[in-house]
Design an enzyme around this catalytic site. Structure first.
Site, PDB file in Angstrom:
ATOM      1  N   CYS A  95     -41.143 -12.923  29.065  1.00 20.80           N
ATOM      2  CA  CYS A  95     -41.646 -12.696  30.424  1.00 20.80           C
ATOM      3  C   CYS A  95     -42.857 -13.567  30.753  1.00 20.80           C
ATOM      4  O   CYS A  95     -42.712 -14.775  30.945  1.00 20.80           O
ATOM      5  CB  CYS A  95     -41.928 -11.206  30.571  1.00 20.80           C
ATOM      6  N   ARG A 130     -39.121  -7.129  42.942  1.00 21.87           N
ATOM      7  CA  ARG A 130     -39.141  -7.360  41.497  1.00 21.87           C
ATOM      8  C   ARG A 130     -37.737  -7.107  40.973  1.00 21.87           C
ATOM      9  O   ARG A 130     -37.003  -6.288  41.520  1.00 21.87           O
ATOM     10  CB  ARG A 130     -40.118  -6.394  40.798  1.00 21.87           C
ATOM     11  N   HIS A 194     -37.581  -6.824  28.002  1.00 23.87           N
ATOM     12  CA  HIS A 194     -38.477  -5.955  27.257  1.00 23.87           C
ATOM     13  C   HIS A 194     -37.561  -4.999  26.510  1.00 23.87           C
ATOM     14  O   HIS A 194     -36.363  -5.127  26.533  1.00 23.87           O
ATOM     15  CB  HIS A 194     -39.435  -5.223  28.203  1.00 23.87           C
TER      16      HIS A 194
HETATM   17  N1  GLN Z   1     -46.368 -11.150  35.801  1.00 20.08           N
HETATM   18  C1  GLN Z   1     -45.080 -11.722  35.560  1.00 20.08           C
HETATM   19  C2  GLN Z   1     -44.043 -11.346  36.612  1.00 20.08           C
HETATM   20  O1  GLN Z   1     -44.184 -10.357  37.286  1.00 20.08           O
HETATM   21  C3  GLN Z   1     -44.591 -11.345  34.187  1.00 20.08           C
HETATM   22  C4  GLN Z   1     -44.275  -9.892  34.064  1.00 20.08           C
HETATM   23  C5  GLN Z   1     -44.039  -9.455  32.651  1.00 20.08           C
HETATM   24  O2  GLN Z   1     -44.485 -10.102  31.700  1.00 20.08           O
HETATM   25  N2  GLN Z   1     -43.424  -8.323  32.532  1.00 20.08           N
HETATM   26  O3  GLN Z   1     -43.053 -12.042  36.758  1.00 20.08           O
END
Ligand code: GLN
Length: 234
Positions: A95, A130, A194
């Protein structure tokens, strides 16, 4: 233990979202079964990454705020990290770490967060959205299916000499458009998973350890390790 490997946990004190540290616990779990002593150092702000001291690296995810701080410091580690990667050093980036190995990441506020361009991808942001949820992908070459949970604003587009870690079976992946998730560049594996990715996908953990072992012990006959049926017991 017959073998030893040293892992650099990049910015483990800052980029540590969603239990990504579980990837290191998983590597350790398999390492023990492979007769490998795994030593871990957190390499964070104002500490150099010395490529010749490490056999592999792990770089986890995080929030835009922490990514901005890391983005400034990691420019000082750019050369050594790029050399390590070009030399075939294995690593896993998740990520935010995945984004920072690339050219840049546009944060949710529109700010441009520089990466180190060690890998040729770049990451834009999506407006008020997101990608969140369970995801399954398949790596066509190995036939492996990987399961995980994605949560990212960034939309990543791969560059030259990079291929996706897998094709999306369900979920969004890198950008929700081209059907790819994650990246493989030399021996570096990147993903938005994740979960953490290695705990749910043990074959990938084993693959990374074997790459590191073969690189450090080129004369050892590791074929026995390759055929080792390692099954997680938790
Ligand atoms: N901040 C980054 C995004 O939102 C990475 C998020 C993360 O590492 N979960 O894409």
């Amino acid at each position: 233990m017959k073998y030893s490997l040293k892992l650099a946990h990049l910015y483990g004190d800052l980029l540590n979202t969603y239990g990504d540290i579980g990837n290191i616990l998983t590597l350790n779990y398999y390492a023990k079964q492979m007769d490998v002593q795994l030593e871990v150092d957190v390499i964070s702000l104002n500490t150099p990454f010395k490529a010749n001291e490490y056999d592999m690296f792990f770089f986890g995810g995080g929030q835009d705020y922490e990514q901005m701080i890391v983005s400034k410091d990691i420019q000082n580690k750019k050369q050594e990290l790029s050399d390590f990667i070009e030399d075939g050093g294995p690593g896993l980036a998740i990520c935010g770490g995945y984004q920072l190995l690339g050219k840049y990441y546009i944060g949710a506020d529109g700010q441009k967060i520089s990466g180190i361009s060690a890998l040729p991808h770049y990451t834009d942001s999506q407006d008020n959205n997101r990608f969140i949820g369970d995801i399954t992908i398949k790596n066509e070459q190995s036939g492996d299916t990987y399961h995980g949970f994605e949560n990212h604003n960034g939309v990543t587009y791969l560059g030259e000499n990079e291929k996706a870690l897998g094709t999306v079976i369900n979920g969004h992946g890198n950008n929700g458009e081209d059907g790819g998730e994650g990246a493989i560049y030399n021996n570096v594996f990147c993903s938005y998973f994740h979960g953490p990715i290695l705990a749910r996908n043990g074959e990938l953990a084993k693959k990374m350890l074997l790459i590191a072992l073969e690189r450090k012990y080129p004369k050892a006959n590791l074929s026995q390790q390759k055929s080792l049926e390692i099954k997680p017991t938790y």
